[in-house]
Design a protein around this motif. Structure first.
Motif, short mmCIF file in Angstrom:
data_model
loop_
_atom_site.label_atom_id
_atom_site.label_comp_id
_atom_site.label_asym_id
_atom_site.label_seq_id
_atom_site.Cartn_x
_atom_site.Cartn_y
_atom_site.Cartn_z
N ALA A 1 62.85 32.56 45.48
CA ALA A 1 63.74 33.72 45.49
C ALA A 1 64.98 33.37 44.67
CB ALA A 1 64.14 34.06 46.93
N GLY B 1 69.29 34.84 43.97
CA GLY B 1 70.45 35.20 44.80
C GLY B 1 71.19 33.94 45.20
N GLY C 1 62.27 39.90 49.01
CA GLY C 1 62.04 40.25 47.60
C GLY C 1 62.94 41.45 47.36
N TYR D 1 66.01 37.62 36.41
CA TYR D 1 65.60 36.59 37.36
C TYR D 1 64.77 35.51 36.66
CZ TYR D 1 67.64 38.92 41.38
OH TYR D 1 68.53 39.45 42.29
C1 F6R Z 1 65.98 37.96 45.24
C2 F6R Z 1 65.51 38.24 46.60
C3 F6R Z 1 66.39 39.02 47.51
C4 F6R Z 1 67.54 38.16 48.00
C5 F6R Z 1 68.45 38.96 48.93
C6 F6R Z 1 69.61 38.15 49.44
O1 F6R Z 1 65.01 37.21 44.54
O2 F6R Z 1 64.44 37.85 46.95
O3 F6R Z 1 65.62 39.46 48.60
O4 F6R Z 1 67.02 37.06 48.67
O5 F6R Z 1 68.92 40.09 48.26
O6 F6R Z 1 70.42 37.80 48.37
P1 F6R Z 1 71.57 36.71 48.56
O7 F6R Z 1 70.91 35.44 48.85
O8 F6R Z 1 72.28 36.70 47.25
O9 F6R Z 1 72.40 37.20 49.69
#
Ligand code: F6R
Length: 261
Positions: A35, A37, A140, A80
């Motif tokens: 993932a 973020g 996701g 990404y």
């Molecule tokens: C991005 C993804 C999203 C993030 C989620 C949380 O690849 O899978 O589901 O994991 O939006 O984002 P953060 O970690 O930035 O709070």
């Protein structure tokens, strides 16, 4: 589902990185689903440190992307693809050939989604999928009310998610794309092991609903309850709304060491 409560984000990153290292020792060419973020960065930092110190050899690891913005120019630093190459593939010393992801710039987006689902199967399936969670419970980019059986497809981001992600686009929501490609919930559930990390108070409500609420498309992360091997790692702040926090602490403290993550 196993819930592990750790002190902070760094401890969560270390725990999951050790789980990935154990997987790579067993299966050196494991396919790791990643993932993007902010949340998973401590995992990637801890895993990179293990590789650089020689604690684990990741030379044959393969990396699969979870989701992608649609419509960003090829090579955009916040795509990404660029992000995963920068934060995971390069630090681990892998070359781009070890990486697979959906094509967010394809003219035929639907065909690109179907091709990615096929490519994941042909690669033998994801061994361990790292997940974050959105404040609205997405995994996701499966926003609330995504089908629990969904496959990789195009989705429209909620306004909340675009607000949350504006920080990656100079705090300018107008630069955040409206559309994304995401592995579907059905696709994600095919990974052999799901590991969700959630940190910070802002995730506490979504975590409580995903872990202790009903399985519901309204909270996409609740689909982890359907998976035979799902691990949810939360820091103290993200655990504050869990009614069963003491039970989770007790069971993890008494877990047989041989079980691993
Ligand atoms: C991005 C993804 C999203 C993030 C989620 C949380 O690849 O899978 O589901 O994991 O939006 O984002 P953060 O970690 O930035 O709070």
């Amino acid at each position: 589902m196993e819930v592990v409560i750790v002190q902070d984000a760094a401890a969560g990153g270390e725990l999951i990185a050790e789980g990935i290292a154990a997987l790579l020792r067993r299966k050196p060419d494991a396919l790791l689903g990643v993932a993007t973020g902010s949340t998973p960065l401590p995992i990637y930092d801890a895993l990179t440190a293990k590789v650089r110190s020689g604690a684990v050899d990741a030379a044959r690891a393969r990396i699969a992307q979870l989701d992608e913005y649609v419509g960003l120019p090829v090579g955009h630093p916040e795509s990404y693809r660029s992000t995963v190459l920068r934060q995971v593939v390069e630090p681990l010393g892998l070359d781009a050939g070890a990486f697979m992801g959906p094509d967010g710039s394809a003219e035929d987006v639907q065909a690109a989604c179907e091709a990615y689902d096929r490519a994941l199967v042909e690669a033998g399936g994801v061994d361990l999928q790292i997940l974050g969670i959105g404040t609205d419970g997405h995994i996701g980019f499966n926003e609330p009310c995504s089908s629990l059986a969904s496959r990789t497809r195009i989705k429209t981001l909620t306004e909340q998610t675009r607000v949350d992600n504006a920080r990656f686009f100079e705090d300018d929501i107008d630069q955040v794309p409206h559309h994304v490609i995401t592995q579907g919930i059905g696709t994600i559930l095919e990974a052999r092991h799901l590991v969700l990390l959630a940190t910070g108070e802002g995730k506490a409500e979504a975590v409580a609903q995903a872990v202790e609420g009903p399985v519901a498309a309204l909270v996409p992360a609740s689909a982890l309850q359907l998976h035979p091997h799902a691990t949810v790692v939360v820091d103290e702040a993200a655990a504050t709304k869990l009614k069963l926090a003491d039970y989770f602490r007790h069971t993890y403290a008494h877990k047989p060491a041989w079980q691993g993550l």
